[in-house]
Design an enzyme around this catalytic site. Sequence first.
Site, short mmCIF file in Angstrom:
data_model
loop_
_atom_site.label_atom_id
_atom_site.label_comp_id
_atom_site.label_asym_id
_atom_site.label_seq_id
_atom_site.Cartn_x
_atom_site.Cartn_y
_atom_site.Cartn_z
N TYR A 24 0.78 -1.39 0.37
CA TYR A 24 0.14 -0.36 -0.21
C TYR A 24 0.55 1.23 -0.04
O TYR A 24 0.45 2.29 -0.04
CB TYR A 24 -1.00 0.08 1.31
CG TYR A 24 -1.79 -1.10 0.90
CD1 TYR A 24 -2.97 -0.94 0.21
CD2 TYR A 24 -2.07 -2.18 1.59
CE1 TYR A 24 -3.79 -2.56 0.50
CE2 TYR A 24 -2.35 -3.26 2.06
CZ TYR A 24 -4.01 -3.41 0.89
OH TYR A 24 -4.55 -4.25 1.01
N HIS A 100 -8.49 1.67 -6.11
CA HIS A 100 -7.26 0.84 -5.23
C HIS A 100 -6.23 1.47 -5.43
O HIS A 100 -5.79 2.14 -6.53
CB HIS A 100 -7.44 -0.70 -5.64
CG HIS A 100 -9.11 -1.35 -5.14
ND1 HIS A 100 -9.99 -1.54 -4.10
CD2 HIS A 100 -10.10 -1.54 -6.38
CE1 HIS A 100 -11.16 -2.18 -4.21
NE2 HIS A 100 -11.28 -2.01 -6.12
#
EC number: 4.2.1.10
Length: 147
Positions: A24, A100
């Site tokens: 991430y 995302h």
Amino acid sequence: MSDTIHVLNGPNLNLLGTREPGIYGAATLADVEALCRTTAAQHGLELVFRQSNHEGDLVDWIQAAAGSVGVVLNAGAYTHTSVALRDAIAGTGVPAVEVHLSNVFAREPFRHHSYLSPVVRGVICGFGPQSYVLGITALATTRPARP
């Protein structure tokens, strides 16, 4: 139509910056929010930026966004499980972009299915925080002209 765009974040996104940075990245949710605020302002839009680990909050916020420029939604794991979020988007007709940080299609097979994709305008994934910038820009530049 309100000149507001809603950026909604689902479960565990409050952990950005510390949660699996190899997937991430190092940016925190506050960093993402600052980037979104700058992008919205460049398009002359107000920004509502929220995060919740609770599905019902996200449903309420999607419903409240009806009549706005749209919703940029990172539903996190709810992307792969939530009929309620899908129905909120479809039921309100609010323009939405699914985003995302990571490329979900390069990850585990269970992440390849989205309940949201069939009811949103588009999906942007794999560009880290820039996924949000692209989502805001897409909604801002494709909204109907004001009378």
